[in-house]
Design a protein around this motif. Structure first.
Motif, PDB file in Angstrom:
ATOM      1  N   VAL A   2       1.084  -1.461   0.043  1.00 49.19           N
ATOM      2  CA  VAL A   2       0.237  -0.043  -0.083  1.00 49.19           C
ATOM      3  C   VAL A   2       0.824   1.026   0.052  1.00 49.19           C
ATOM      4  O   VAL A   2       2.003   1.216   0.326  1.00 49.19           O
ATOM      5  N   THR A   3       0.339   2.204  -0.192  1.00 48.33           N
ATOM      6  CA  THR A   3       1.162   3.217  -0.263  1.00 48.33           C
ATOM      7  C   THR A   3       0.089   4.251   0.675  1.00 48.33           C
ATOM      8  O   THR A   3      -0.917   4.633   0.664  1.00 48.33           O
ATOM      9  N   ILE A   4       1.555   5.250   1.026  1.00 37.77           N
ATOM     10  CA  ILE A   4       0.517   6.580   1.477  1.00 37.77           C
ATOM     11  C   ILE A   4      -0.185   7.196   0.549  1.00 37.77           C
ATOM     12  O   ILE A   4      -1.313   7.736   1.111  1.00 37.77           O
ATOM     13  N   GLU A   5       0.336   7.597  -0.333  1.00 34.00           N
ATOM     14  CA  GLU A   5      -0.731   8.309  -1.563  1.00 34.00           C
ATOM     15  C   GLU A   5      -2.095   7.864  -1.868  1.00 34.00           C
ATOM     16  O   GLU A   5      -3.297   8.944  -1.516  1.00 34.00           O
ATOM     17  N   ASP A   6      -2.118   6.575  -2.220  1.00 39.47           N
ATOM     18  CA  ASP A   6      -3.500   5.928  -2.248  1.00 39.47           C
ATOM     19  C   ASP A   6      -4.043   5.803  -1.069  1.00 39.47           C
ATOM     20  O   ASP A   6      -5.250   5.202  -0.540  1.00 39.47           O
ATOM     21  N   ASP A   7      -3.804   5.322   0.113  1.00 37.88           N
ATOM     22  CA  ASP A   7      -3.687   4.469   1.150  1.00 37.88           C
ATOM     23  C   ASP A   7      -3.696   5.548   2.995  1.00 37.88           C
ATOM     24  O   ASP A   7      -4.630   4.943   3.486  1.00 37.88           O
ATOM     25  N   GLY A   8      -2.927   6.216   2.465  1.00 38.20           N
ATOM     26  CA  GLY A   8      -2.571   6.520   3.574  1.00 38.20           C
ATOM     27  C   GLY A   8      -1.626   6.873   4.729  1.00 38.20           C
ATOM     28  O   GLY A   8      -0.825   6.846   6.290  1.00 38.20           O
ATOM     29  N   TYR A   9      -0.645   4.931   4.245  1.00 37.30           N
ATOM     30  CA  TYR A   9       0.298   4.916   4.524  1.00 37.30           C
ATOM     31  C   TYR A   9       0.869   3.759   3.550  1.00 37.30           C
ATOM     32  O   TYR A   9      -0.284   2.987   2.883  1.00 37.30           O
ATOM     33  N   TYR A  10       2.176   3.207   4.462  1.00 41.32           N
ATOM     34  CA  TYR A  10       2.880   2.411   3.189  1.00 41.32           C
ATOM     35  C   TYR A  10       3.866   1.390   3.560  1.00 41.32           C
ATOM     36  O   TYR A  10       4.077   1.511   4.922  1.00 41.32           O
ATOM     37  N   LEU A  11       3.281   0.610   3.114  1.00 41.21           N
ATOM     38  CA  LEU A  11       4.307  -0.678   3.369  1.00 41.21           C
ATOM     39  C   LEU A  11       4.619  -1.319   2.630  1.00 41.21           C
ATOM     40  O   LEU A  11       4.131  -1.781   1.167  1.00 41.21           O
ATOM     41  N   GLN A  12       5.483  -2.851   2.554  1.00 42.54           N
ATOM     42  CA  GLN A  12       5.429  -3.581   1.717  1.00 42.54           C
ATOM     43  C   GLN A  12       5.767  -5.292   2.069  1.00 42.54           C
ATOM     44  O   GLN A  12       5.514  -5.262   3.173  1.00 42.54           O
ATOM     45  N   GLU A  13       5.795  -6.021   1.760  1.00 43.03           N
ATOM     46  CA  GLU A  13       5.305  -7.578   1.350  1.00 43.03           C
ATOM     47  C   GLU A  13       6.795  -7.805   0.386  1.00 43.03           C
ATOM     48  O   GLU A  13       7.664  -7.469  -0.672  1.00 43.03           O
ATOM     49  N   TRP A  14       6.850  -9.211   1.362  1.00 46.61           N
ATOM     50  CA  TRP A  14       8.619  -9.465   1.022  1.00 46.61           C
ATOM     51  C   TRP A  14       8.670 -11.017   0.723  1.00 46.61           C
ATOM     52  O   TRP A  14       7.435 -11.715   1.712  1.00 46.61           O
ATOM     53  N   ARG A  15       8.730 -11.580   0.189  1.00 45.16           N
ATOM     54  CA  ARG A  15       9.592 -12.822  -0.446  1.00 45.16           C
ATOM     55  C   ARG A  15      11.013 -13.792   0.398  1.00 45.16           C
ATOM     56  O   ARG A  15      11.614 -13.201  -0.508  1.00 45.16           O
ATOM     57  N   LEU A  16      10.609 -13.818   1.345  1.00 49.09           N
ATOM     58  CA  LEU A  16      12.278 -14.173   1.546  1.00 49.09           C
ATOM     59  C   LEU A  16      12.467 -15.746   2.281  1.00 49.09           C
ATOM     60  O   LEU A  16      11.602 -16.843   2.317  1.00 49.09           O
ATOM     61  N   LEU A  17      13.608 -16.144   1.533  1.00 50.38           N
ATOM     62  CA  LEU A  17      13.990 -17.606   1.742  1.00 50.38           C
ATOM     63  C   LEU A  17      14.550 -17.357   3.491  1.00 50.38           C
ATOM     64  O   LEU A  17      15.261 -15.918   3.731  1.00 50.38           O
ATOM     65  N   GLU A  18      15.235 -18.258   4.507  1.00 53.90           N
ATOM     66  CA  GLU A  18      15.251 -18.182   6.166  1.00 53.90           C
ATOM     67  C   GLU A  18      17.111 -18.235   5.657  1.00 53.90           C
ATOM     68  O   GLU A  18      17.482 -17.879   6.559  1.00 53.90           O
ATOM     69  N   HIS A  19      17.259 -17.948   4.998  1.00 52.84           N
ATOM     70  CA  HIS A  19      19.320 -18.090   4.237  1.00 52.84           C
ATOM     71  C   HIS A  19      19.188 -16.946   3.847  1.00 52.84           C
ATOM     72  O   HIS A  19      21.083 -17.373   2.851  1.00 52.84           O
ATOM     73  N   TYR A  20      19.144 -15.968   4.146  1.00 50.98           N
ATOM     74  CA  TYR A  20      19.280 -14.820   2.753  1.00 50.98           C
ATOM     75  C   TYR A  20      19.513 -14.428   3.023  1.00 50.98           C
ATOM     76  O   TYR A  20      19.198 -13.647   4.319  1.00 50.98           O
ATOM     77  N   GLY A  21      21.113 -13.481   3.366  1.00 50.61           N
ATOM     78  CA  GLY A  21      21.362 -12.147   3.887  1.00 50.61           C
ATOM     79  C   GLY A  21      22.091 -12.470   5.542  1.00 50.61           C
ATOM     80  O   GLY A  21      22.206 -13.529   5.531  1.00 50.61           O
ATOM     81  N   THR A  22      21.873 -11.564   5.764  1.00 42.84           N
ATOM     82  CA  THR A  22      23.018 -11.746   7.581  1.00 42.84           C
ATOM     83  C   THR A  22      21.876 -12.914   7.772  1.00 42.84           C
ATOM     84  O   THR A  22      21.061 -12.266   8.409  1.00 42.84           O
ATOM     85  N   HIS A  23      22.054 -13.777   8.724  1.00 41.71           N
ATOM     86  CA  HIS A  23      21.261 -14.749   9.100  1.00 41.71           C
ATOM     87  C   HIS A  23      21.428 -15.760   9.674  1.00 41.71           C
ATOM     88  O   HIS A  23      22.880 -16.057  10.020  1.00 41.71           O
ATOM     89  N   VAL A  24      20.753 -16.430  10.507  1.00 37.48           N
ATOM     90  CA  VAL A  24      21.458 -17.895  11.393  1.00 37.48           C
ATOM     91  C   VAL A  24      20.840 -19.102  10.926  1.00 37.48           C
ATOM     92  O   VAL A  24      19.764 -19.297  10.343  1.00 37.48           O
ATOM     93  N   ASP A  25      21.657 -19.812  10.745  1.00 38.12           N
ATOM     94  CA  ASP A  25      21.614 -21.216  10.625  1.00 38.12           C
ATOM     95  C   ASP A  25      21.305 -22.074  12.519  1.00 38.12           C
ATOM     96  O   ASP A  25      22.303 -22.355  13.090  1.00 38.12           O
TER      97      ASP A  25
END
Lengths: 281, 281
Positions: A83-106
Motif C-alpha cells: 500500500v502507499t501513503i498516496e492511495d491508502d494513507g500509509y506505506y508498507l511492503q510485502e516480502w518473499r524471503l528464504l530463511e537463509h538469505y542475507g545476514t542470518h542464523v543457521d
C-alpha cells in the motif's frame, strides 16, 4: 550455560573425524546427537547473559535487499509495495524471503532432523562473548582458505583464551565483495564456489575444547565455498549449536572482548532466519 | 543523541492539537517535519548507547507464526517448506511477510512521505532506555482506554522522570489475548477494533516534554483500535520517531530502569518490519 560436550556429540565428532560416514549417515548421527541436546528451557526465560553491553556498538548486519548475493542464484529476496501513503494513507511492503538469505542464523534444525528451530534458541544463546579470527591476509591470496586449529591457537596466544559459550567469528575481508555477487560467490567455470570458511578440525576443536556457542562468517557459508560435505554445518548442528552467515563489519570488531547480540526473528519451525546482529564492547 | 524538538515538529504538533488538519494535510505537514529531521549519520556508526545490558534479559518478541492476529484478516504471514533434509540434505522455509505483522517496528516512512525507512534508523536509536506504563487494570474494564498525560505524570511520581531518548511502552495486559485473534483485535459488529493505545496528548507530551525516541504497545497499534485518524502514528512519524507494536511480556519488565534492544531487520525501503526485541536490566 549448558556448554558441556556430551557423549553423543563426542561420538558424532569422532565419526566425522574418521571420515567413515556418508553425508546422509552423518546427518542421521547428528540428529541423534541433537535430540539428546535439545534444551527444555522455555524461550521466555530470563537468564543472566554472559557478557555486558559496552560503550561501543557496531552493526554486523547487511541491509536486507533484493540484490544481496544469494548462495544460489534465484534465492534472492523479492519485495513489492503493498500500500502507499498516496492511495491508502500509509506505506508498507510485502516480502518473499528464504530463511537463509542475507545476514542470518543457521539453527541446528537446518541440517539435523529434529534439531532445534528458531523459536527454541534461548536468549542466553543469542547474547554471548565474541572473538574475531582474522584470516583476511591469507584469504586475499587463497579464496579456499579455512580457519584452522593453528589459527585458533595463534589467536589465543595473542588475545587470550576463547571464552566458553563464545561466538567465534571469521573475518576474511569478504565483505568488500558483497556488492558484487559474482565476486562474493566466487563460482568457477564448473559452478564450484570459492570463499573462505571454517575447517572441520577447527570446528571440532572449538566444540570439544572450548565449548563454544556458535561460529560466524563474513561469507555465504560457515563451510568454505568449495565444500561438498558441509562438515562445519554438520558438526555445529550435531552439537546443537548455531551458525551466523553474511556478517558485516567484522574487521571493525576487536579480536576479543566484544559481546554479540543476535536478534534472530523467531520464525515458527524456522531453520534459522534473518537476524539483526550487533557487536558491543 | 539528537533528541531536540525542532521547530517543524513543534509546528506539526500545534497543528494536530488544533484539529485544523485533514488526515492528508497532516501527512503532508508531517512529511515536511520529517524531512528536516532525517539523520545524516550512516547506519554503520558506532555511537555510545545510552544504557547498558544488565544481568536480566527478557524477550519482548512473539514467535513469528502464520496464526498471530493481524491488523486486518488476510495480512497474516504465510510459509512453506522450501527444501527438506530427507530430499535435499538440509531444511529451510520460504516466507511471505508484510512488514507490519507480528512484533515489529513502524519506521517514520510508514506514515510520512520521505520519512526514514528501516535501514536509516541508527543503532543508538535501537538501543535505548525503556519505561513501562501499566494501564492493565483500566484496560480490563475499558478496551478503548488510552495512555494519558495523567498516566505519564503518575508514572513519573512513582518511578522517576522518563529519560530523554526513552522507549515508552504501554502494558495493557493484551498479551493474554494474543492466542485468540478475535479477542486481540476486539472487532465489534461494525468492524471497529477495540484495544488500548496511546492518546494523542500523551504522544505530544512525550515528544515535546521528554524528547522520547519511541513508543511501544502490547497491542496491534500504537493508536487505540477504534482510531480512524491515527494521531499517535502521525505525531510520532512526524517527529521522525518510530513505534513498536505487538510487544510481548511487558508485564515482566520493570516500570523504569530497563534498556530495550530493538533488533529491526534492515529491510530495503522498509516501512518498518519484523524485529527481535529484548529488554535488559
Amino acid at each position: 550455560m549448558r556448554d558441556t560436550c556430551c557423549m553423543c556429540t563426542e561420538e558424532c565428532l569422532q565419526q566425522s573425524r574418521a571420515g567413515r560416514l556418508s553425508r546422509r549417515a552423518a546427518l542421521t548421527g547428528a540428529a541423534a546427537a541433537a535430540a539428546g541436546l535439545v534444551a527444555a528451557a522455555p524461550a521466555q526465560a530470563s537468564p543472566a547473559p554472559a557478557a555486558r553491553l559496552g560503550s561501543r556498538l557496531r552493526d554486523l548486519t547487511y541491509p536486507l535487499t533484493t540484490t544481496f548475493p544469494a548462495f544460489a542464484p534465484g534465492e534472492e529476496a523479492a519485495k513489492r509495495t503493498w500500500v502507499t501513503i498516496e492511495d491508502d494513507g500509509y506505506y508498507l511492503q510485502e516480502w518473499r524471503l528464504l530463511e537463509h538469505y542475507g545476514t542470518h542464523v543457521d539453527a541446528p534444525g537446518h541440517f539435523v532432523p529434529g534439531g532445534r528451530t528458531s523459536t527454541e534458541l534461548r536468549l542466553d544463546e543469542l547474547v554471548t562473548p565474541a572473538v574475531v579470527v582474522d584470516v583476511a591476509a591469507r584469504a586475499a591470496r587463497d579464496p579456499d582458505t579455512v580457519v584452522t586449529v593453528d589459527d585458533l591457537r595463534a589467536h589465543e596466544r595473542r588475545h587470550g583464551r576463547i571464552p566458553r559459550g563464545a561466538a567465534v567469528l571469521m573475518y576474511s575481508g569478504w565483505g568488500a565483495r558483497a556488492g558484487d555477487a559474482a565476486a562474493y560467490r566466487g563460482a568457477d567455470a564448473n559452478g564450484t564456489l570459492h570463499f573462505p570458511g571454517f575447517g572441520a578440525e577447527a570446528c571440532e576443536w572449538l566444540l570439544r575444547r572450548r565449548g563454544i556457542r556458535s561460529v560466524g562468517v563474513d561469507t555465504l557459508s560457515i563451510d568454505p565455498g568449495r565444500s561438498t560435505t558441509f562438515d562445519a554445518h554438520l558438526l555445529l548442528a550435531g552439537a546443537d549449536r548455531y551458525g551466523l552467515e553474511n556478517l558485516a563489519n567484522l574487521g571493525r570488531v576487536p579480536p576479543a572482548g566484544a559481546t554479540v547480540v543476535v536478534g534472530l526473528i523467531p520464525f515458527q519451525d524456522g531453520s534459522g532466519g534473518q537476524a539483526r546482529v550487533f557487536a558491543t564492547w
